[in-house]
Motif scaffolding. Structure first.
Motif, PDB file in Angstrom:
ATOM      1  N   ASN A 106      44.274  36.974  36.414  1.00  0.00           N
ATOM      2  CA  ASN A 106      44.955  37.841  37.365  1.00  0.00           C
ATOM      3  C   ASN A 106      46.348  37.301  37.636  1.00  0.00           C
ATOM      4  OD1 ASN A 106      43.037  35.771  38.651  1.00  0.00           O
ATOM      5  ND2 ASN A 106      44.577  36.061  40.249  1.00  0.00           N
ATOM      6  N   SER A 138      40.756  38.026  41.752  1.00  0.00           N
ATOM      7  CA  SER A 138      40.262  37.698  40.418  1.00  0.00           C
ATOM      8  C   SER A 138      39.664  38.939  39.760  1.00  0.00           C
ATOM      9  CB  SER A 138      39.197  36.607  40.507  1.00  0.00           C
ATOM     10  OG  SER A 138      39.787  35.379  40.829  1.00  0.00           O
ATOM     11  N   GLU A 169      34.414  33.071  41.459  1.00  0.00           N
ATOM     12  CA  GLU A 169      34.748  31.941  40.599  1.00  0.00           C
ATOM     13  C   GLU A 169      33.691  30.832  40.690  1.00  0.00           C
ATOM     14  OE1 GLU A 169      36.675  33.285  42.859  1.00  0.00           O
ATOM     15  OE2 GLU A 169      38.705  33.625  42.073  1.00  0.00           O
ATOM     16  N   LYS A 194      50.703  34.567  34.444  1.00  0.00           N
ATOM     17  CA  LYS A 194      50.152  34.713  35.794  1.00  0.00           C
ATOM     18  C   LYS A 194      51.236  34.690  36.868  1.00  0.00           C
ATOM     19  CE  LYS A 194      46.521  32.503  37.247  1.00  0.00           C
ATOM     20  NZ  LYS A 194      45.455  33.413  37.693  1.00  0.00           N
ATOM     21  N   SER A 250      41.588  32.251  36.114  1.00  0.00           N
ATOM     22  CA  SER A 250      41.213  33.645  36.277  1.00  0.00           C
ATOM     23  C   SER A 250      42.373  34.523  35.778  1.00  0.00           C
ATOM     24  CB  SER A 250      40.884  33.928  37.737  1.00  0.00           C
ATOM     25  OG  SER A 250      41.898  33.434  38.595  1.00  0.00           O
TER      26      SER A 250
HETATM   27 MG    MG Z   1      42.231  32.022  40.231  1.00  0.00          MG
END
Ligand code: MG
Ligand code: TXA
Length: 295
Positions: A125, A131, A160, A35, A123
């Motif tokens: 991303n 996201s 989320e 990430k 998430s």
């Molecule tokens: Mg996140």
């Protein structure tokens, strides 16, 4: 693949998550690396059911009520972590709490039941970006960093999960999300607002954030009298974050090694310099916070 330490992106009803075995420090470190996360913000741990969740955290009566009402679903509960829980210290960013969620998406449920391990999943991303709510978003954002991407179609919630601190007798809203405040208040009474609404408590901002009891000396080249050295790079015969100088490996080892050295009987921990690149920036961020004495 999850049980073997690989990273698997999977759909939940909220957003796609990038999953790793939540007890495997190395796998969790690869999630932060994938990430490009600038700090060790703690991850949500996903489990199949309330019974499994209760092996990792202390369920207050409030937490149990919320879990029985909203799980499986888009609610994450921050609870006191059980001391006998095998969860990775890195996944929880060294905090005494853990964020737990039982997702409802059938693919997520199948993943959790089949893998048979708790799955830490932020998430899926790159840090700071939107996201992902489709498998294509995940592929565009993370590319080869995920060892596998499960395509379950578009996420139904697309936002989320709602995060509540349920360690006390009144729930505190840490992040508004997929389950509306009104729905929660209907069963749990009025929520307390977190001091900065919408913002998530980062480890370094918490009064209880992890720091070793021993003083830390950074950018050390050797241990002085009474100190224990925490090495990085080719130094033999001492605790070493990564003998080969790999910051991802170092991130995986950081919390566990600090924990061990804290109990070593030394008077201080001298940490060798870590390069300010990739996860090295996150490591240095945490080390600087840990080296700053409490106000
Ligand atoms: Mg996140
Ligand atoms: O819907 C979701 O929650 C998705 C899916 C994949 O489950 N996951 C997600 O994870 O949004 P992430 O990492 O992007 O956001 C998790 C947030 C972080 O901002 C972190 O600060 C907070 O949860 N968090 C995790 N553990 C915490 C803890 N012990 N105390 C306070 N906040 C915590």
């Amino acid at each position: 693949m999850l049980a073997g330490g690989k990273l698997v992106a999977f759909p939940t009803e909220t957003v796609y998550g990038l999953g790793a075995h939540a007890c495997d420090d190395a796998a969790v470190a690869r999630v932060f690396a994938a990430k490009g996360r600038p700090d060790f913000n703690p991850l949500i741990v996903h489990v199949a059911d309330l019974e499994t969740a209760a092996t990792h955290a202390v369920f207050t009566p409030l937490a149990e009520l919320l879990a029985r009402t909203f799980w499986p679903g888009a609610l994450t509960l921050v609870l006191e972590r059980r001391t006998d829980s095998p969860l990775s210290l890195l996944a929880c960013a060294g905090l005494p709490t853990v964020a737990l969620r039982v997702p409802a998406h059938p693919v997520a449920r199948a993943v959790l039941e089949t893998a048979g391990v708790p799955v830490a999943a932020p998430s899926a991303n790159p840090s700071g970006r939107l996201s992902p709510t489709t498998a294509a978003h995940v592929r565009e954002g993370l590319g080869e960093a995920a060892d596998m991407i499960l395509d379950g179609g578009p996420c139904q919630v697309g936002l989320e999960s709602t995060i509540l601190d349920a360690t006390g007798s009144t729930a505190v809203l840490l992040r508004p999300g997929g389950i509306a405040r009104e729905a929660i208040e209907a069963v749990a009474g009025q929520l307390r607002e977190h001091v900065t609404p919408g913002a998530i408590t980062a480890p370094g901002q918490l009064a209880s954030h992890y720091a070793p009891r021993l003083p830390l000396r950074l950018n050390a080249t050797e241990a002085r009298e009474g100190e224990t050295l925490l090495a990085f790079g080719p130094v033999p015969h001492v605790p070493n974050l990564s003998p080969s100088g790999d910051v991802v490996e170092a991130a995986a080892n950081l919390f566990a090694m600090l924990h061990t050295l804290d109990a070593s009987g030394a008077s201080a921990i001298a940490v060798m310099p870590i390069p300010e690149e990739g996860l090295g920036r996150a490591i240095n961020d945490r080390l600087r916070r840990a080296a700053t004495p409490p106000a």
